[in-house]
Write a protein that holds these residues in place. Structure first.
Motif, PDB file in Angstrom:
ATOM      1  N   LEU A  23      16.469  66.211  -0.873  1.00 54.54           N
ATOM      2  CA  LEU A  23      17.224  65.361  -1.793  1.00 54.54           C
ATOM      3  C   LEU A  23      18.563  66.000  -2.175  1.00 54.54           C
ATOM      4  CD1 LEU A  23      14.312  64.111  -4.081  1.00 54.54           C
ATOM      5  CD2 LEU A  23      15.558  62.820  -2.320  1.00 54.54           C
ATOM      6  N   VAL A  26      20.837  65.328   0.708  1.00 51.34           N
ATOM      7  CA  VAL A  26      21.274  63.924   0.706  1.00 51.34           C
ATOM      8  C   VAL A  26      22.499  63.761  -0.178  1.00 51.34           C
ATOM      9  CG1 VAL A  26      20.648  61.593  -0.046  1.00 51.34           C
ATOM     10  CG2 VAL A  26      19.014  62.963   1.271  1.00 51.34           C
ATOM     11  N   SER A  76      14.686  57.404   4.636  1.00 54.40           N
ATOM     12  CA  SER A  76      15.321  56.122   4.330  1.00 54.40           C
ATOM     13  C   SER A  76      16.332  56.221   3.185  1.00 54.40           C
ATOM     14  CB  SER A  76      14.262  55.063   3.998  1.00 54.40           C
ATOM     15  OG  SER A  76      13.440  55.494   2.935  1.00 54.40           O
ATOM     16  N   ASP A  77      16.112  57.135   2.216  1.00 56.98           N
ATOM     17  CA  ASP A  77      17.093  57.231   1.128  1.00 56.98           C
ATOM     18  C   ASP A  77      18.395  57.858   1.618  1.00 56.98           C
ATOM     19  OD1 ASP A  77      14.853  59.508  -0.650  1.00 56.98           O
ATOM     20  OD2 ASP A  77      15.477  59.459   1.443  1.00 56.98           O
ATOM     21  N   ALA A  80      20.184  54.988   3.484  1.00 59.46           N
ATOM     22  CA  ALA A  80      20.802  54.001   2.598  1.00 59.46           C
ATOM     23  C   ALA A  80      22.207  54.413   2.182  1.00 59.46           C
ATOM     24  CB  ALA A  80      19.930  53.804   1.356  1.00 59.46           C
TER      25      ALA A  80
END
Length: 407
Positions: A23, A26, A76-77, A80
């Motif tokens: 995360l 990301v 998937s995050d 996006a």
């Protein structure tokens, strides 16, 4: 002679294998700028699956990130946040499926390998193109490694990082070549075709791809070969190991030809080898028994295409043979003129289908329509339709050579 400089020693690279680190990565990637350089490493030749065992991402302003997909799971995050950016890949068709498997699916791509082909570079491997266009020697010694290995050696990780760190610069260099050659639109159409290409359906009678199967005679022997192939494939999938690492094709073919009459005889075959040839002997013998007893005997030849191989055309369809030879020569000349590889200008399969079954009204518009229906991109239709039409017309006007007088 000038020697391309080798990359400077690389900083230590670590693998992201926790959700927390993922995360954080990301957020860093989303804060960067410019295209997303991405690559994936599989374990082809070692594992049955084609899943990604390492995914590398680089973005200017963010840095390089190496992810462990089995540990991370779903991406998937990340997708996006970056899916609407341009993604840069080298030989995208090899990686898109395994990226989509974990939720990474771009909306537009730039394929540096395909772009280099269209630009007319004679060799398009990543190391070669990087050296040619960026002047950097990129070592490729780990390209065939088993990327399912854990932990991954640091030298492998550095290799993987370099694969993506240079892609944005390479994208700019290839893009400049395409623009200079007036091929930017062609490349965009080809990139879009790769991105939206439908996955091929599973092969029917995949067992017929066994290397050496052509030496097996008789429907019963073929039934044994089929049964052995299926047993190996099922077991390979179960333990996620490349089938050939269990028992090679040559061993399955040897057993199908020999038709051993007992498990003991199978075990005694010197050419039935492979690391699972004896440890799974019961499995292979059961497969042979199943092939020997089945009532479902395979045809001696696999399901064929309505279109025979070109070598048979002169007898089966002489007019089509003339059309194909004339068009193939013309398209080859056009490929040289445009400095676009023949298979990218128009696939041989598409040209064969058009030559075998041309439009009834042989004019340029009908050729254009037929090419489009067969799946040619607009630029391919524009480039080749007139050339193919002229070749077909010329072929139809060739008269049969008179036979030699009998002495």
């Amino acid at each position: 002679m000038d020697v391309a400089p080798v990359q400077e020693p690389h900083a230590v690279v670590s693998v992201i294998d926790t959700r927390e680190a993922y995360l954080a990565a990301v957020e860093a990637i989303a804060a960067g700028h410019g295209p997303i350089a991405i690559d994936a490493e599989r374990a082809s030749g070692f594992r049955y699956s084609q899943r990604a065992y390492l995914i590398q991402i680089f973005r200017r302003g963010s840095g390089v990130f190496l992810f462990d997909p089995p540990a991370i799971g779903d991406f998937s995050d990340l997708n996006a946040l970056i899916s609407d950016e341009e993604w840069v890949l080298h030989a995208a068709s090899q990686d898109l499926a395994c990226l989509r498997e974990v939720g990474l699916d771009p909306e537009r791509i730039f394929d540096t390998e395909l772009g280099a082909r269209l630009a007319g570079l004679p060799r398009v491997g990543l190391g070669t193109v990087v050296e040619e266009l960026l002047g950097i020697h990129l070592a490729k010694e780990h390209s065939a490694a088993d990327w399912s290995t854990r932990p991954l050696p640091q030298s492998w990780l550095v290799y993987a990082a370099l694969d993506v760190e240079l892609l944005p610069d390479l994208r700019d260099a290839v893009g400049a070549l395409l623009t200079e050659a007036g091929k930017a639109d062609i490349a965009e159409q080809e990139f879009s075709e790769v991105l939206h290409r439908e996955a091929k359906p599973p092969k029917t009678d995949a067992w017929r791809k066994l290397s050496g199967l052509h030496t097996v005679r008789g429907a019963r022997n073929l039934a044994v070969a089929r049964s052995l192939w299926q047993a190996r494939d099922d077991y390979a999938q179960e333990i996620d190991t490349a089938p050939g690492r269990l028992v090679p094709d040559s061993s399955l073919v040897a057993a199908a030809k020999a038709m051993p009459d007992s498990k003991h005889a199978l075990a005694g075959m010197r050419d039935f080898t492979g690391r699972a040839s004896r440890s799974e002997l019961n499995r292979w013998w059961a497969a042979i028994e199943a092939g020997m007893s089945t009532d479902d005997l395979p045809a001696l030849r696999g399901p064929g295409d309505a279109m025979p191989p070109p070598r048979a055309w002169s007898d089966r369809n002489p007019a089509a043979d003339k059309r194909l030879k004339a068009a193939r020569a013309a398209i080859t000349d056009l490929s040289t003129e445009l400095t676009i590889p023949l298979e990218n200008l128009l696939t041989p399969e598409l040209l064969r289908r058009l030559a075998w079954s041309p439009p009834s009204d042989l004019d340029v518009d009908s050729i254009r329509s037929a090419l489009t229906e067969l799946g040619a991109r607009p630029w391919q239709v524009d480039a080749t339709s007139q050339v193919i039409h002229d070749a077909f017309v010329d072929a139809s006007q060739i008269e049969e050579e008179p036979g030699e007088p009998v002495s």
